[in-house]
Design a protein around this motif. Structure first.
Motif, PDB file in Angstrom:
ATOM      1  N   GLU A  91       8.286 -14.246  35.750  1.00  0.00           N
ATOM      2  CA  GLU A  91       7.866 -15.682  35.450  1.00  0.00           C
ATOM      3  C   GLU A  91       6.456 -15.835  34.615  1.00  0.00           C
ATOM      4  O   GLU A  91       6.331 -15.337  34.467  1.00  0.00           O
ATOM      5  CB  GLU A  91       6.961 -15.035  37.085  1.00  0.00           C
ATOM      6  CG  GLU A  91       5.620 -16.797  37.018  1.00  0.00           C
ATOM      7  CD  GLU A  91       3.859 -16.326  37.798  1.00  0.00           C
ATOM      8  OE1 GLU A  91       2.951 -17.013  37.735  1.00  0.00           O
ATOM      9  OE2 GLU A  91       4.312 -15.405  38.602  1.00  0.00           O
ATOM     10  N   ARG A  92       7.274 -16.671  34.034  1.00  0.00           N
ATOM     11  CA  ARG A  92       7.052 -17.244  32.830  1.00  0.00           C
ATOM     12  C   ARG A  92       5.726 -18.224  33.042  1.00  0.00           C
ATOM     13  O   ARG A  92       5.115 -18.820  33.515  1.00  0.00           O
ATOM     14  CB  ARG A  92       7.893 -18.516  31.721  1.00  0.00           C
ATOM     15  CG  ARG A  92       9.097 -17.984  31.635  1.00  0.00           C
ATOM     16  CD  ARG A  92      10.061 -18.414  30.719  1.00  0.00           C
ATOM     17  NE  ARG A  92      11.616 -18.234  30.244  1.00  0.00           N
ATOM     18  CZ  ARG A  92      12.179 -17.043  30.841  1.00  0.00           C
ATOM     19  NH1 ARG A  92      11.990 -16.931  32.296  1.00  0.00           N
ATOM     20  NH2 ARG A  92      13.077 -16.387  29.966  1.00  0.00           N
ATOM     21  N   LEU A  93       4.605 -17.852  31.409  1.00  0.00           N
ATOM     22  CA  LEU A  93       3.427 -17.933  32.016  1.00  0.00           C
ATOM     23  C   LEU A  93       3.136 -17.991  30.570  1.00  0.00           C
ATOM     24  O   LEU A  93       3.396 -17.376  29.259  1.00  0.00           O
ATOM     25  CB  LEU A  93       3.046 -17.336  32.773  1.00  0.00           C
ATOM     26  CG  LEU A  93       2.386 -16.024  32.459  1.00  0.00           C
ATOM     27  CD1 LEU A  93       0.987 -15.004  33.352  1.00  0.00           C
ATOM     28  CD2 LEU A  93       3.274 -14.778  32.791  1.00  0.00           C
ATOM     29  N   THR A  94       1.252 -18.456  30.533  1.00  0.00           N
ATOM     30  CA  THR A  94       0.785 -18.263  28.869  1.00  0.00           C
ATOM     31  C   THR A  94      -0.737 -17.626  29.251  1.00  0.00           C
ATOM     32  O   THR A  94      -1.189 -17.194  30.112  1.00  0.00           O
ATOM     33  CB  THR A  94       0.525 -19.364  28.476  1.00  0.00           C
ATOM     34  OG1 THR A  94      -0.222 -20.698  29.316  1.00  0.00           O
ATOM     35  CG2 THR A  94       1.895 -19.784  28.190  1.00  0.00           C
ATOM     36  N   VAL A  95      -0.850 -16.832  28.029  1.00  0.00           N
ATOM     37  CA  VAL A  95      -2.203 -16.068  28.424  1.00  0.00           C
ATOM     38  C   VAL A  95      -2.854 -16.892  26.896  1.00  0.00           C
ATOM     39  O   VAL A  95      -2.043 -17.184  26.141  1.00  0.00           O
ATOM     40  CB  VAL A  95      -2.858 -14.170  28.346  1.00  0.00           C
ATOM     41  CG1 VAL A  95      -1.540 -14.015  29.528  1.00  0.00           C
ATOM     42  CG2 VAL A  95      -1.798 -13.810  27.216  1.00  0.00           C
ATOM     43  N   ALA A  96      -4.122 -17.224  27.533  1.00  0.00           N
ATOM     44  CA  ALA A  96      -5.814 -17.288  26.578  1.00  0.00           C
ATOM     45  C   ALA A  96      -5.590 -16.198  25.447  1.00  0.00           C
ATOM     46  O   ALA A  96      -5.328 -15.455  25.599  1.00  0.00           O
ATOM     47  CB  ALA A  96      -6.597 -17.924  26.839  1.00  0.00           C
ATOM     48  N   SER A  97      -6.054 -17.181  24.169  1.00  0.00           N
ATOM     49  CA  SER A  97      -6.296 -15.566  22.864  1.00  0.00           C
ATOM     50  C   SER A  97      -7.578 -16.160  22.889  1.00  0.00           C
ATOM     51  O   SER A  97      -8.002 -17.069  22.779  1.00  0.00           O
ATOM     52  CB  SER A  97      -5.091 -15.945  21.706  1.00  0.00           C
ATOM     53  OG  SER A  97      -5.993 -17.239  20.962  1.00  0.00           O
ATOM     54  N   SER A  98      -8.451 -15.005  21.352  1.00  0.00           N
ATOM     55  CA  SER A  98      -9.492 -15.310  21.530  1.00  0.00           C
ATOM     56  C   SER A  98      -9.918 -16.903  20.365  1.00  0.00           C
ATOM     57  O   SER A  98     -10.625 -16.988  20.007  1.00  0.00           O
ATOM     58  CB  SER A  98      -9.797 -13.822  20.097  1.00  0.00           C
ATOM     59  OG  SER A  98      -8.451 -14.563  19.571  1.00  0.00           O
ATOM     60  N   THR A  99      -8.604 -17.414  19.890  1.00  0.00           N
ATOM     61  CA  THR A  99      -8.426 -18.054  18.821  1.00  0.00           C
ATOM     62  C   THR A  99      -8.082 -19.775  19.562  1.00  0.00           C
ATOM     63  O   THR A  99      -8.270 -20.718  19.560  1.00  0.00           O
ATOM     64  CB  THR A  99      -8.190 -17.749  17.783  1.00  0.00           C
ATOM     65  OG1 THR A  99      -6.310 -17.990  18.083  1.00  0.00           O
ATOM     66  CG2 THR A  99      -8.264 -17.087  16.996  1.00  0.00           C
ATOM     67  N   GLY A 100      -8.299 -19.023  21.014  1.00  0.00           N
ATOM     68  CA  GLY A 100      -7.894 -20.700  21.848  1.00  0.00           C
ATOM     69  C   GLY A 100      -5.925 -20.824  22.273  1.00  0.00           C
ATOM     70  O   GLY A 100      -5.366 -21.739  22.561  1.00  0.00           O
ATOM     71  N   GLN A 101      -5.286 -20.132  21.429  1.00  0.00           N
ATOM     72  CA  GLN A 101      -3.848 -20.467  21.170  1.00  0.00           C
ATOM     73  C   GLN A 101      -3.092 -19.265  22.443  1.00  0.00           C
ATOM     74  O   GLN A 101      -3.789 -18.852  22.889  1.00  0.00           O
ATOM     75  CB  GLN A 101      -3.394 -19.781  19.464  1.00  0.00           C
ATOM     76  CG  GLN A 101      -4.061 -20.388  18.404  1.00  0.00           C
ATOM     77  CD  GLN A 101      -3.595 -19.220  17.688  1.00  0.00           C
ATOM     78  OE1 GLN A 101      -3.145 -17.788  17.353  1.00  0.00           O
ATOM     79  NE2 GLN A 101      -3.035 -20.520  16.354  1.00  0.00           N
TER      80      GLN A 101
END
Length: 212
Positions: A91-101
């Motif tokens: 499953e392809r997904l994204t996770v948030a980073s500390s700077t919003g990227q």
């Protein structure tokens, strides 16, 4: 990663940092078999030395003079697991980073240990690597609220596998991402699937315990 890309000479410093981290984890994988607590001490000492003196230290310049070493909990053998990996549909997904990227990941499995489990991710950019972030009941109080990392193999943080192929999850080697020390760094945050309900008082902590 940092918010802004380093200047050209700093790339070699970054290369040296990653080599030294990879060498350290190779030493840890060997040492854990005979002396796990000693391997943990070596890991904590070398990470503290890198933070203290390396050009790629995550510490901001103003914090380096007073730096006395990374605070860690004492080694706890009860927080060492050989986790069976259960394959999951990719499953392809994204996770948030500390700077919003956002960081693109592929979830490919789940490491199960006792009644608990952590999703396993492959970082879906060039170079890849297995990535296992987590949060627990200490997050936001005794450790960073965005979570800590167990494995990040593209950067050399790899504890290996057992003789029967189980993934080694030794929470004594859990460490804070660079953004915990300085907001100029951009770090992926642990996703909801990797929140443990118990307190993991092992690995790096937010601060030293108060004096008795």
């Amino acid at each position: 990663m940092t918010v802004s890309e380093p200047a050209a000479p700093a790339w070699l410093d970054l290369l040296d940092w990653r080599r030294r981290v990879a060498d350290l984890y190779a030493e840890v994988r060997t040492g854990r078999a005979q002396d796990p607590a000693g391997a943990h001490r070596r890991w904590a000492q070398e990470r503290s030395e890198l933070f203290r003196s390396h050009p790629q230290t995550p510490l901001p310049a103003g914090a380096r003079a007073a730096f006395a070493g990374l605070p860690v909990w004492p080694y706890d053998p009860a927080l060492v697991f050989g986790a069976r990996v259960r394959s999951l549909p990719e499953e392809r997904l994204t996770v948030a980073s500390s700077t919003g990227q956002d960081l693109p990941l592929v979830r490919f499995g789940r490491a199960e240990f006792g009644d608990h489990g952590l999703d396993l991710y492959w970082i879906d950019v060039y170079g890849g690597g297995v990535f296992v972030p987590f949060r627990d009941a200490t997050s936001g109080q005794e450790s960073y609220g965005g979570g800590r990392y167990l494995l990040d193999t593209v950067k050399g943080a790899d504890l290996g596998s057992t003789a029967r192929g189980d993934l080694v999850l030794d929470f004594n080697f859990a460490y804070h991402p660079s953004c915990f020390y300085d907001a100029r760094w951009s770090c992926p945050l642990a996703p909801p699937a990797n929140v443990l309900k118990f307190a993991v008082r092992a690995g790096e902590r937010a601060s030293l315990p108060p004096a008795p």
